[in-house]
Design a protein around this motif. Structure first.
Motif, mmCIF file in Angstrom:
data_model
loop_
_atom_site.group_PDB
_atom_site.id
_atom_site.type_symbol
_atom_site.label_atom_id
_atom_site.label_comp_id
_atom_site.label_asym_id
_atom_site.label_seq_id
_atom_site.Cartn_x
_atom_site.Cartn_y
_atom_site.Cartn_z
ATOM 1 N N ARG A 90 0.831 -8.471 -11.936
ATOM 2 C CA ARG A 90 0.228 -9.344 -10.910
ATOM 3 C C ARG A 90 1.064 -9.361 -9.630
ATOM 4 N NH1 ARG A 90 -0.942 -12.799 -15.787
ATOM 5 N NH2 ARG A 90 -3.200 -12.580 -16.086
ATOM 6 N N GLU A 91 2.381 -9.318 -9.773
ATOM 7 C CA GLU A 91 3.263 -9.270 -8.592
ATOM 8 C C GLU A 91 2.944 -8.011 -7.766
ATOM 9 O OE1 GLU A 91 7.339 -8.057 -9.319
ATOM 10 O OE2 GLU A 91 8.069 -9.586 -7.939
ATOM 11 N N GLN A 94 -0.437 -8.576 -5.972
ATOM 12 C CA GLN A 94 -0.326 -9.533 -4.864
ATOM 13 C C GLN A 94 0.419 -8.905 -3.699
ATOM 14 O OE1 GLN A 94 -1.058 -13.135 -4.646
ATOM 15 N NE2 GLN A 94 -2.446 -12.773 -6.331
ATOM 16 N N HIS A 95 1.510 -8.223 -4.009
ATOM 17 C CA HIS A 95 2.305 -7.611 -2.943
ATOM 18 C C HIS A 95 1.469 -6.562 -2.189
ATOM 19 C CE1 HIS A 95 5.562 -6.038 -0.632
ATOM 20 N NE2 HIS A 95 5.389 -4.845 -1.148
ATOM 21 N N LEU A 98 -1.494 -8.642 -0.244
ATOM 22 C CA LEU A 98 -1.092 -9.564 0.819
ATOM 23 C C LEU A 98 -0.233 -8.907 1.881
ATOM 24 C CD1 LEU A 98 -0.073 -12.773 -1.193
ATOM 25 C CD2 LEU A 98 -2.211 -12.286 -0.016
ATOM 26 N N ASN A 99 0.671 -8.047 1.452
ATOM 27 C CA ASN A 99 1.694 -7.555 2.384
ATOM 28 C C ASN A 99 1.398 -6.157 2.914
ATOM 29 O OD1 ASN A 99 3.114 -9.963 1.893
ATOM 30 N ND2 ASN A 99 4.062 -9.086 0.077
ATOM 31 N N LEU A 102 -3.980 -6.248 3.501
ATOM 32 C CA LEU A 102 -4.530 -7.208 4.468
ATOM 33 C C LEU A 102 -3.994 -6.965 5.878
ATOM 34 C CD1 LEU A 102 -4.726 -10.596 2.537
ATOM 35 C CD2 LEU A 102 -6.609 -9.208 3.395
ATOM 36 N N ARG A 106 -6.483 -4.428 9.611
ATOM 37 C CA ARG A 106 -6.703 -4.630 11.054
ATOM 38 C C ARG A 106 -6.965 -3.309 11.784
ATOM 39 N NH1 ARG A 106 -1.811 -8.188 13.051
ATOM 40 N NH2 ARG A 106 -3.070 -8.321 14.957
ATOM 41 N N PRO A 131 7.740 -1.777 5.841
ATOM 42 C CA PRO A 131 8.541 -2.530 4.844
ATOM 43 C C PRO A 131 7.720 -2.904 3.602
ATOM 44 C CG PRO A 131 8.666 -3.573 7.023
ATOM 45 C CD PRO A 131 7.695 -2.454 7.153
ATOM 46 N N GLY A 132 6.452 -3.181 3.810
ATOM 47 C CA GLY A 132 5.577 -3.490 2.668
ATOM 48 C C GLY A 132 5.521 -2.325 1.691
ATOM 49 N N GLY A 135 8.768 -1.833 -0.106
ATOM 50 C CA GLY A 135 8.871 -2.848 -1.168
ATOM 51 C C GLY A 135 7.999 -2.468 -2.357
ATOM 52 N N ARG A 138 9.582 -0.030 -4.652
ATOM 53 C CA ARG A 138 10.564 -0.628 -5.575
ATOM 54 C C ARG A 138 9.901 -1.226 -6.815
ATOM 55 N NH1 ARG A 138 13.232 -1.763 -0.579
ATOM 56 N NH2 ARG A 138 12.064 -3.656 -0.225
ATOM 57 N N LEU A 139 8.597 -1.489 -6.758
ATOM 58 C CA LEU A 139 7.894 -2.089 -7.916
ATOM 59 C C LEU A 139 7.164 -1.041 -8.757
ATOM 60 C CD1 LEU A 139 6.180 -5.165 -6.141
ATOM 61 C CD2 LEU A 139 8.263 -5.204 -7.511
ATOM 62 N N PRO B 45 10.352 -8.043 -3.246
ATOM 63 C CA PRO B 45 10.200 -6.757 -2.552
ATOM 64 C C PRO B 45 10.215 -6.814 -1.029
ATOM 65 C CG PRO B 45 8.195 -7.331 -3.745
ATOM 66 C CD PRO B 45 9.254 -8.302 -4.176
ATOM 67 N N LEU B 46 9.956 -7.979 -0.436
ATOM 68 C CA LEU B 46 10.108 -8.093 1.018
ATOM 69 C C LEU B 46 11.240 -9.051 1.396
ATOM 70 C CD1 LEU B 46 6.515 -8.155 2.541
ATOM 71 C CD2 LEU B 46 8.246 -6.377 2.736
ATOM 72 N N LEU B 59 10.977 -12.364 -10.492
ATOM 73 C CA LEU B 59 9.542 -12.289 -10.222
ATOM 74 C C LEU B 59 9.246 -12.973 -8.889
ATOM 75 C CD1 LEU B 59 6.717 -11.564 -11.464
ATOM 76 C CD2 LEU B 59 6.658 -13.911 -12.323
ATOM 77 N N SER B 60 8.493 -12.268 -8.034
ATOM 78 C CA SER B 60 8.111 -12.836 -6.721
ATOM 79 C C SER B 60 6.590 -12.945 -6.625
ATOM 80 C CB SER B 60 8.653 -11.956 -5.592
ATOM 81 O OG SER B 60 7.939 -10.733 -5.527
ATOM 82 N N GLU B 61 6.119 -13.390 -5.472
ATOM 83 C CA GLU B 61 4.696 -13.622 -5.179
ATOM 84 C C GLU B 61 4.223 -14.884 -5.917
ATOM 85 O OE1 GLU B 61 3.015 -12.512 -2.834
ATOM 86 O OE2 GLU B 61 4.156 -10.732 -2.306
ATOM 87 N N ALA B 64 1.498 -14.827 -8.635
ATOM 88 C CA ALA B 64 1.951 -14.139 -9.854
ATOM 89 C C ALA B 64 2.893 -15.052 -10.644
ATOM 90 C CB ALA B 64 2.642 -12.826 -9.494
ATOM 91 N N LEU B 98 -5.906 -16.886 1.064
ATOM 92 C CA LEU B 98 -6.226 -15.701 1.874
ATOM 93 C C LEU B 98 -6.982 -16.050 3.142
ATOM 94 C CD1 LEU B 98 -7.462 -13.138 -0.819
ATOM 95 C CD2 LEU B 98 -5.214 -13.328 0.239
ATOM 96 N N LEU B 102 -3.074 -18.230 5.087
ATOM 97 C CA LEU B 102 -2.464 -17.052 5.721
ATOM 98 C C LEU B 102 -2.881 -16.897 7.180
ATOM 99 C CD1 LEU B 102 -2.471 -14.302 2.941
ATOM 100 C CD2 LEU B 102 -0.503 -15.448 3.966
#
Lengths: 216, 216
Positions: A90-91, A94-95, A98-99, A102, A106, A131-132, A135, A138-139, B45-46, B59-61, B64, B98, B102
Protein backbone atom coordinates in the motif's frame (compact mmCIF):
# COMPACT_ATOMS: atom_id res chain seq x y z
CA UNK A 1 -21.90 -8.95 -10.36
CA UNK A 2 -19.67 -5.89 -10.64
CA UNK A 3 -20.16 -3.20 -13.30
CA UNK A 4 -17.09 -1.15 -14.12
CA UNK A 5 -17.98 2.35 -15.36
CA UNK A 6 -15.59 4.61 -17.28
CA UNK A 7 -13.41 4.24 -20.35
CA UNK A 8 -10.14 2.56 -21.23
CA UNK A 9 -8.17 5.75 -21.91
CA UNK A 10 -8.03 6.25 -18.13
CA UNK A 11 -5.10 4.67 -16.29
CA UNK A 12 -7.25 4.46 -13.17
CA UNK A 13 -9.93 2.60 -15.13
CA UNK A 14 -7.27 0.19 -16.42
CA UNK A 15 -5.97 -0.33 -12.88
CA UNK A 16 -9.38 -1.54 -11.75
CA UNK A 17 -9.99 -3.57 -14.90
CA UNK A 18 -6.66 -5.38 -14.50
CA UNK A 19 -7.43 -6.08 -10.83
CA UNK A 20 -10.84 -7.55 -11.76
CA UNK A 21 -9.26 -9.74 -14.45
CA UNK A 22 -6.31 -10.95 -12.36
CA UNK A 23 -8.64 -11.75 -9.45
CA UNK A 24 -10.97 -13.56 -11.83
CA UNK A 25 -14.02 -11.59 -10.70
CA UNK A 26 -16.98 -11.60 -13.10
CA UNK A 27 -17.73 -8.08 -14.32
CA UNK A 28 -19.18 -6.08 -17.17
CA UNK A 29 -17.96 -2.76 -18.52
CA UNK A 30 -20.15 0.23 -19.16
CA UNK A 31 -18.61 3.07 -21.13
CA UNK A 32 -19.28 6.43 -19.52
CA UNK A 33 -17.54 9.82 -19.58
CA UNK A 34 -17.01 12.05 -16.51
CA UNK A 35 -19.89 14.48 -16.09
CA UNK A 36 -21.47 16.85 -13.61
CA UNK A 37 -25.07 15.73 -13.99
CA UNK A 38 -26.95 14.86 -10.81
CA UNK A 39 -27.28 11.20 -11.62
CA UNK A 40 -23.51 10.89 -12.08
CA UNK A 41 -22.73 12.92 -8.95
CA UNK A 42 -24.83 10.51 -6.89
CA UNK A 43 -22.64 7.65 -8.09
CA UNK A 44 -19.24 9.39 -7.93
CA UNK A 45 -18.89 12.50 -5.73
CA UNK A 46 -17.03 14.56 -8.35
CA UNK A 47 -18.58 12.90 -11.40
CA UNK A 48 -15.24 11.23 -12.14
CA UNK A 49 -14.50 7.77 -13.48
CA UNK A 50 -13.83 4.96 -12.77
CA UNK A 51 -16.54 3.90 -10.37
CA UNK A 52 -18.20 0.54 -9.89
CA UNK A 53 -21.72 -0.71 -9.31
CA UNK A 54 -22.18 -3.50 -6.75
CA UNK A 55 -25.21 -5.27 -5.28
CA UNK A 56 -24.91 -2.84 -2.33
CA UNK A 57 -24.50 0.40 -4.29
CA UNK A 58 -21.96 2.51 -6.15
CA UNK A 59 -18.35 3.08 -5.18
CA UNK A 60 -15.76 5.55 -6.49
CA UNK A 61 -12.07 6.35 -5.87
CA UNK A 62 -9.86 3.72 -7.47
CA UNK A 63 -7.89 2.75 -4.36
CA UNK A 64 -11.10 2.32 -2.34
CA UNK A 65 -12.38 0.13 -5.19
CA UNK A 66 -9.19 -1.96 -5.26
CA UNK A 67 -9.38 -2.51 -1.49
CA UNK A 68 -13.06 -3.44 -1.82
CA UNK A 69 -12.34 -6.05 -4.49
CA UNK A 70 -9.69 -7.61 -2.23
CA UNK A 71 -11.96 -7.46 0.79
CA UNK A 72 -15.17 -8.75 -0.84
CA UNK A 73 -13.47 -11.30 -3.14
CA UNK A 74 -10.64 -12.82 -1.10
CA UNK A 75 -9.80 -15.49 -3.70
CA UNK A 76 -6.75 -14.83 -5.90
CA UNK A 77 -5.36 -12.27 -3.44
CA UNK A 78 -3.44 -9.27 -4.79
CA UNK A 79 -2.02 -8.35 -1.40
CA UNK A 80 0.84 -10.34 0.20
CA UNK A 81 0.58 -12.70 3.17
CA UNK A 82 1.66 -10.60 6.17
CA UNK A 83 0.34 -7.32 7.57
CA UNK A 84 3.72 -5.60 7.10
CA UNK A 85 4.11 -6.82 3.51
CA UNK A 86 0.57 -5.67 2.76
CA UNK A 87 1.47 -2.31 4.27
CA UNK A 88 4.59 -1.99 2.07
CA UNK A 89 2.42 -2.79 -0.96
CA UNK A 90 0.00 0.00 0.00
CA UNK A 91 2.90 2.38 0.71
CA UNK A 92 4.21 1.75 -2.83
CA UNK A 93 0.76 2.47 -4.31
CA UNK A 94 0.19 5.63 -2.28
CA UNK A 95 3.65 6.93 -3.07
CA UNK A 96 3.26 6.28 -6.80
CA UNK A 97 -0.19 7.86 -6.99
CA UNK A 98 0.24 10.85 -4.65
CA UNK A 99 3.83 11.80 -5.31
CA UNK A 100 4.24 10.90 -8.98
CA UNK A 101 1.06 10.20 -10.97
CA UNK A 102 -1.00 13.08 -9.57
CA UNK A 103 1.90 15.45 -10.34
CA UNK A 104 2.61 14.04 -13.85
CA UNK A 105 -1.13 14.30 -14.57
CA UNK A 106 -0.69 18.06 -15.03
CA UNK A 107 1.19 17.27 -18.28
CA UNK A 108 -1.57 15.17 -19.84
CA UNK A 109 -3.49 18.20 -21.13
CA UNK A 110 -0.64 18.92 -23.57
CA UNK A 111 0.88 15.46 -23.90
CA UNK A 112 -2.35 13.63 -24.67
CA UNK A 113 -5.21 16.02 -25.23
CA UNK A 114 -3.96 18.58 -27.70
CA UNK A 115 -3.95 21.43 -25.17
CA UNK A 116 -0.99 23.42 -23.86
CA UNK A 117 0.76 23.57 -20.50
CA UNK A 118 2.96 26.48 -19.36
CA UNK A 119 6.75 26.16 -19.18
CA UNK A 120 6.44 26.93 -15.46
CA UNK A 121 4.17 23.91 -14.96
CA UNK A 122 6.50 21.69 -17.00
CA UNK A 123 9.48 22.75 -14.88
CA UNK A 124 7.56 22.32 -11.63
CA UNK A 125 6.31 18.85 -12.59
CA UNK A 126 9.81 17.73 -13.56
CA UNK A 127 11.26 19.07 -10.34
CA UNK A 128 8.72 17.12 -8.31
CA UNK A 129 8.47 13.81 -10.15
CA UNK A 130 12.20 13.10 -10.31
CA UNK A 131 12.54 12.82 -6.49
CA UNK A 132 9.26 10.90 -6.53
CA UNK A 133 10.65 8.38 -9.01
CA UNK A 134 13.93 8.08 -7.09
CA UNK A 135 11.90 7.39 -3.95
CA UNK A 136 9.83 4.81 -5.83
CA UNK A 137 13.00 3.05 -6.92
CA UNK A 138 13.92 2.64 -3.23
CA UNK A 139 10.61 0.77 -2.67
CA UNK A 140 10.93 -1.50 -5.74
CA UNK A 141 12.47 -4.98 -6.04
CA UNK A 142 11.74 -6.16 -9.62
CA UNK A 143 12.36 -9.81 -8.81
CA UNK A 144 10.69 -9.98 -11.29
CA UNK A 145 7.54 -8.26 -9.90
CA UNK A 146 7.66 -5.03 -7.92
CA UNK A 147 7.53 -6.60 -4.48
CA UNK A 148 8.98 -10.06 -5.24
CA UNK A 149 8.18 -13.23 -7.15
CA UNK A 150 4.38 -12.81 -7.35
CA UNK A 151 2.14 -10.30 -9.02
CA UNK A 152 0.65 -7.98 -6.39
CA UNK A 153 -1.59 -4.93 -6.19
CA UNK A 154 1.60 -2.84 -6.63
CA UNK A 155 1.99 -4.24 -10.18
CA UNK A 156 -1.67 -3.86 -11.04
CA UNK A 157 -1.38 -0.17 -10.12
CA UNK A 158 2.13 0.52 -11.46
CA UNK A 159 1.72 -0.92 -14.93
CA UNK A 160 -1.11 1.40 -16.12
CA UNK A 161 0.46 4.45 -14.45
CA UNK A 162 4.00 3.81 -15.73
CA UNK A 163 2.70 3.55 -19.29
CA UNK A 164 0.97 6.92 -19.22
CA UNK A 165 3.69 8.77 -17.30
CA UNK A 166 6.35 7.41 -19.70
CA UNK A 167 4.32 8.56 -22.70
CA UNK A 168 3.63 12.01 -21.25
CA UNK A 169 7.21 12.72 -20.11
CA UNK A 170 8.60 11.46 -23.44
CA UNK A 171 6.33 13.88 -25.29
CA UNK A 172 6.93 16.88 -23.04
CA UNK A 173 10.63 16.52 -22.15
CA UNK A 174 11.84 14.33 -25.04
CA UNK A 175 12.90 11.74 -22.47
CA UNK A 176 11.00 9.00 -20.62
CA UNK A 177 11.57 10.04 -17.01
CA UNK A 178 10.24 6.73 -15.65
CA UNK A 179 12.81 4.71 -17.65
CA UNK A 180 15.54 7.25 -16.77
CA UNK A 181 15.01 6.91 -13.02
CA UNK A 182 13.75 3.35 -12.53
CA UNK A 183 16.52 0.92 -13.54
CA UNK A 184 15.09 -2.41 -14.59
CA UNK A 185 11.92 -0.87 -16.00
CA UNK A 186 12.25 -2.39 -19.50
CA UNK A 187 12.60 -5.97 -18.20
CA UNK A 188 9.77 -5.40 -15.77
CA UNK A 189 7.45 -4.21 -18.53
CA UNK A 190 8.35 -7.33 -20.56
CA UNK A 191 7.41 -9.53 -17.59
CA UNK A 192 4.12 -7.71 -17.12
CA UNK A 193 3.28 -7.64 -20.81
CA UNK A 194 3.76 -11.41 -21.11
CA UNK A 195 0.64 -11.78 -18.95
CA UNK A 196 -2.56 -12.41 -20.97
CA UNK A 197 -4.75 -10.10 -18.86
CA UNK A 198 -2.23 -7.28 -19.18
CA UNK A 199 -2.26 -7.81 -22.96
CA UNK A 200 -6.05 -7.70 -22.91
CA UNK A 201 -6.10 -4.39 -21.00
CA UNK A 202 -3.39 -2.94 -23.28
CA UNK A 203 -5.37 -3.89 -26.37
CA UNK A 204 -8.58 -2.14 -25.21
CA UNK A 205 -6.52 0.85 -24.01
CA UNK A 206 -4.84 1.22 -27.42
CA UNK A 207 -8.17 0.96 -29.25
CA UNK A 208 -9.74 3.52 -26.89
CA UNK A 209 -6.80 5.92 -27.37
CA UNK A 210 -7.06 5.61 -31.14
CA UNK A 211 -10.81 6.35 -31.06
CA UNK A 212 -10.24 9.23 -28.62
CA UNK A 213 -7.58 10.88 -30.80
CA UNK A 214 -9.66 10.44 -33.98
CA UNK A 215 -12.63 12.17 -32.36
CA UNK A 216 -10.54 15.21 -31.37
CA UNK B 1 5.86 -1.33 19.91
CA UNK B 2 5.13 1.39 17.34
CA UNK B 3 7.17 4.59 17.10
CA UNK B 4 5.42 7.52 15.45
CA UNK B 5 7.86 9.91 13.77
CA UNK B 6 6.99 13.48 12.81
CA UNK B 7 5.52 16.49 14.58
CA UNK B 8 2.11 17.58 15.77
CA UNK B 9 1.75 20.56 13.40
CA UNK B 10 1.06 18.03 10.61
CA UNK B 11 -2.55 17.01 10.07
CA UNK B 12 -1.32 13.67 8.68
CA UNK B 13 0.71 13.09 11.86
CA UNK B 14 -2.37 13.88 13.94
CA UNK B 15 -4.46 11.47 11.84
CA UNK B 16 -2.11 8.61 12.74
CA UNK B 17 -1.76 9.69 16.36
CA UNK B 18 -5.54 9.77 16.80
CA UNK B 19 -5.85 6.33 15.17
CA UNK B 20 -3.21 4.89 17.54
CA UNK B 21 -4.97 6.40 20.57
CA UNK B 22 -8.50 5.39 19.57
CA UNK B 23 -7.32 1.85 18.80
CA UNK B 24 -5.51 1.75 22.16
CA UNK B 25 -2.20 0.71 20.54
CA UNK B 26 0.91 1.33 22.64
CA UNK B 27 3.26 3.81 20.92
CA UNK B 28 5.92 6.40 21.51
CA UNK B 29 6.41 9.62 19.60
CA UNK B 30 9.72 10.82 18.20
CA UNK B 31 9.85 14.39 17.00
CA UNK B 32 11.50 14.68 13.59
CA UNK B 33 11.30 17.19 10.72
CA UNK B 34 11.10 16.26 7.01
CA UNK B 35 14.58 16.05 5.49
CA UNK B 36 16.46 14.80 2.46
CA UNK B 37 19.31 13.06 4.27
CA UNK B 38 20.01 9.46 3.30
CA UNK B 39 18.99 8.02 6.64
CA UNK B 40 15.59 9.71 6.40
CA UNK B 41 15.08 8.72 2.74
CA UNK B 42 15.58 5.06 3.68
CA UNK B 43 12.72 5.35 6.14
CA UNK B 44 10.34 7.52 4.07
CA UNK B 45 10.84 7.64 0.26
CA UNK B 46 10.52 11.44 -0.01
CA UNK B 47 11.84 12.23 3.47
CA UNK B 48 8.33 13.25 4.53
CA UNK B 49 6.54 12.76 7.83
CA UNK B 50 4.69 11.00 9.36
CA UNK B 51 6.21 7.56 9.20
CA UNK B 52 6.24 4.77 11.76
CA UNK B 53 8.78 2.27 13.03
CA UNK B 54 7.56 -1.29 13.60
CA UNK B 55 9.26 -4.55 14.60
CA UNK B 56 9.41 -5.37 10.86
CA UNK B 57 10.73 -2.03 9.56
CA UNK B 58 9.67 1.48 8.66
CA UNK B 59 6.47 2.50 6.92
CA UNK B 60 5.41 5.82 5.36
CA UNK B 61 2.31 7.25 3.64
CA UNK B 62 -0.41 7.97 6.17
CA UNK B 63 -3.17 5.92 4.56
CA UNK B 64 -0.87 2.87 4.25
CA UNK B 65 -0.06 3.36 7.95
CA UNK B 66 -3.73 3.61 8.94
CA UNK B 67 -4.52 0.40 6.99
CA UNK B 68 -1.54 -1.31 8.64
CA UNK B 69 -2.71 -0.38 12.14
CA UNK B 70 -6.16 -1.83 11.36
CA UNK B 71 -4.65 -4.95 9.80
CA UNK B 72 -1.97 -5.68 12.43
CA UNK B 73 -4.06 -4.59 15.46
CA UNK B 74 -7.61 -5.80 14.76
CA UNK B 75 -8.91 -4.90 18.24
CA UNK B 76 -10.94 -1.68 18.51
CA UNK B 77 -11.64 -1.61 14.77
CA UNK B 78 -11.90 1.74 13.00
CA UNK B 79 -13.48 0.23 9.88
CA UNK B 80 -17.16 -0.87 9.82
CA UNK B 81 -18.44 -4.43 9.77
CA UNK B 82 -19.15 -5.16 6.08
CA UNK B 83 -16.94 -5.02 2.99
CA UNK B 84 -19.17 -2.41 1.32
CA UNK B 85 -19.31 -0.19 4.42
CA UNK B 86 -15.53 -0.44 4.73
CA UNK B 87 -15.27 0.54 1.07
CA UNK B 88 -17.50 3.60 1.60
CA UNK B 89 -15.30 4.58 4.53
CA UNK B 90 -12.18 4.36 2.31
CA UNK B 91 -13.97 6.23 -0.49
CA UNK B 92 -14.70 9.08 1.94
CA UNK B 93 -11.05 9.20 3.03
CA UNK B 94 -9.64 9.10 -0.52
CA UNK B 95 -12.07 11.77 -1.69
CA UNK B 96 -11.25 14.07 1.23
CA UNK B 97 -7.50 13.65 0.85
CA UNK B 98 -7.14 13.63 -2.95
CA UNK B 99 -9.84 16.06 -3.97
CA UNK B 100 -9.84 18.51 -1.07
CA UNK B 101 -6.90 18.37 1.35
CA UNK B 102 -4.16 18.01 -1.29
CA UNK B 103 -5.66 20.98 -3.15
CA UNK B 104 -6.17 23.16 -0.04
CA UNK B 105 -2.57 22.35 0.97
CA UNK B 106 -1.36 24.83 -1.66
CA UNK B 107 -2.71 27.61 0.59
CA UNK B 108 -0.78 26.58 3.71
CA UNK B 109 2.41 28.38 2.63
CA UNK B 110 0.63 31.72 3.05
CA UNK B 111 -2.06 30.76 5.54
CA UNK B 112 0.25 29.10 8.07
CA UNK B 113 3.88 29.62 7.19
CA UNK B 114 4.28 33.34 6.57
CA UNK B 115 4.90 32.91 2.81
CA UNK B 116 2.80 34.16 -0.07
CA UNK B 117 0.63 32.40 -2.64
CA UNK B 118 -0.40 33.96 -5.99
CA UNK B 119 -3.95 35.19 -6.61
CA UNK B 120 -4.08 32.66 -9.47
CA UNK B 121 -3.38 29.79 -7.07
CA UNK B 122 -5.93 31.10 -4.57
CA UNK B 123 -8.60 31.26 -7.30
CA UNK B 124 -7.70 27.82 -8.65
CA UNK B 125 -7.79 26.23 -5.18
CA UNK B 126 -11.16 27.79 -4.41
CA UNK B 127 -12.58 26.64 -7.75
CA UNK B 128 -11.49 23.07 -7.05
CA UNK B 129 -12.22 22.62 -3.36
CA UNK B 130 -15.82 23.87 -3.46
CA UNK B 131 -16.99 20.98 -5.73
CA UNK B 132 -14.80 18.69 -3.59
CA UNK B 133 -16.57 19.81 -0.42
CA UNK B 134 -20.01 19.52 -2.05
CA UNK B 135 -19.08 15.98 -3.09
CA UNK B 136 -17.91 15.22 0.43
CA UNK B 137 -21.23 16.39 1.82
CA UNK B 138 -22.95 13.78 -0.37
CA UNK B 139 -20.85 11.05 1.35
CA UNK B 140 -21.43 12.29 4.91
CA UNK B 141 -24.15 11.33 7.40
CA UNK B 142 -23.24 13.09 10.70
CA UNK B 143 -25.45 10.82 12.80
CA UNK B 144 -23.50 11.94 14.84
CA UNK B 145 -20.31 10.52 13.27
CA UNK B 146 -19.51 10.76 9.58
CA UNK B 147 -20.71 7.30 8.62
CA UNK B 148 -23.22 6.62 11.40
CA UNK B 149 -23.41 6.10 15.15
CA UNK B 150 -19.81 4.93 15.71
CA UNK B 151 -16.46 6.60 15.32
CA UNK B 152 -14.71 5.25 12.21
CA UNK B 153 -11.52 5.80 10.24
CA UNK B 154 -13.44 8.49 8.31
CA UNK B 155 -13.66 10.59 11.52
CA UNK B 156 -10.06 9.96 12.50
CA UNK B 157 -9.02 11.33 9.09
CA UNK B 158 -11.60 14.10 8.72
CA UNK B 159 -11.14 15.80 12.06
CA UNK B 160 -7.44 16.76 11.63
CA UNK B 161 -7.95 17.75 7.97
CA UNK B 162 -11.13 19.77 8.55
CA UNK B 163 -9.34 21.78 11.26
CA UNK B 164 -6.46 22.81 9.01
CA UNK B 165 -8.54 23.42 5.87
CA UNK B 166 -10.99 25.57 7.87
CA UNK B 167 -8.12 27.62 9.30
CA UNK B 168 -6.40 28.06 5.92
CA UNK B 169 -9.54 29.01 3.97
CA UNK B 170 -10.64 31.40 6.73
CA UNK B 171 -7.27 33.17 6.53
CA UNK B 172 -7.05 33.28 2.73
CA UNK B 173 -10.67 33.90 1.73
CA UNK B 174 -12.07 35.42 4.94
CA UNK B 175 -14.58 32.58 5.06
CA UNK B 176 -14.34 28.98 6.35
CA UNK B 177 -15.14 27.03 3.18
CA UNK B 178 -15.56 23.77 5.09
CA UNK B 179 -18.26 25.23 7.36
CA UNK B 180 -19.85 27.00 4.35
CA UNK B 181 -20.27 23.78 2.35
CA UNK B 182 -20.67 21.05 4.97
CA UNK B 183 -23.93 21.64 6.88
CA UNK B 184 -23.76 20.12 10.33
CA UNK B 185 -20.03 20.71 10.70
CA UNK B 186 -20.25 22.70 13.95
CA UNK B 187 -22.26 19.99 15.78
CA UNK B 188 -19.97 17.31 14.38
CA UNK B 189 -16.86 19.09 15.68
CA UNK B 190 -18.52 19.35 19.11
CA UNK B 191 -19.16 15.59 19.09
CA UNK B 192 -15.57 14.85 18.08
CA UNK B 193 -14.07 17.33 20.51
CA UNK B 194 -15.96 15.78 23.42
CA UNK B 195 -13.74 12.69 23.00
CA UNK B 196 -10.76 12.60 25.36
CA UNK B 197 -8.28 11.36 22.71
CA UNK B 198 -9.33 14.08 20.29
CA UNK B 199 -8.77 16.62 23.09
CA UNK B 200 -5.34 15.12 23.72
CA UNK B 201 -4.35 15.40 20.03
CA UNK B 202 -5.74 18.96 19.84
CA UNK B 203 -3.73 19.99 22.90
CA UNK B 204 -0.40 18.75 21.47
CA UNK B 205 -1.27 20.24 18.08
CA UNK B 206 -1.95 23.65 19.61
CA UNK B 207 1.28 23.58 21.62
CA UNK B 208 3.25 22.51 18.51
CA UNK B 209 1.69 25.31 16.43
CA UNK B 210 2.53 27.87 19.10
CA UNK B 211 6.17 26.70 19.21
CA UNK B 212 6.34 26.61 15.40
CA UNK B 213 5.02 30.18 15.02
CA UNK B 214 7.34 31.51 17.76
CA UNK B 215 10.38 30.01 16.04
CA UNK B 216 9.57 31.68 12.72
Amino acid sequence: MITLYGFAVSNYYNKIKLALLEKNITFIEESIAPSQNDDMLKRSPLGKIPFIGTADGYLSESQAILEYLEDAFPENPLYPGTAFERAKCREFIQHLELNIELIARRLYKEALMGGTVSEETKDEVKERIIPGLKGLDRLTHFSPYILGDCLSAADVVAWPHFGLISLATQKIYGSDLVADHIPGLADYLKTMESRPFVQQVAKSRDAAFKAFLEKK
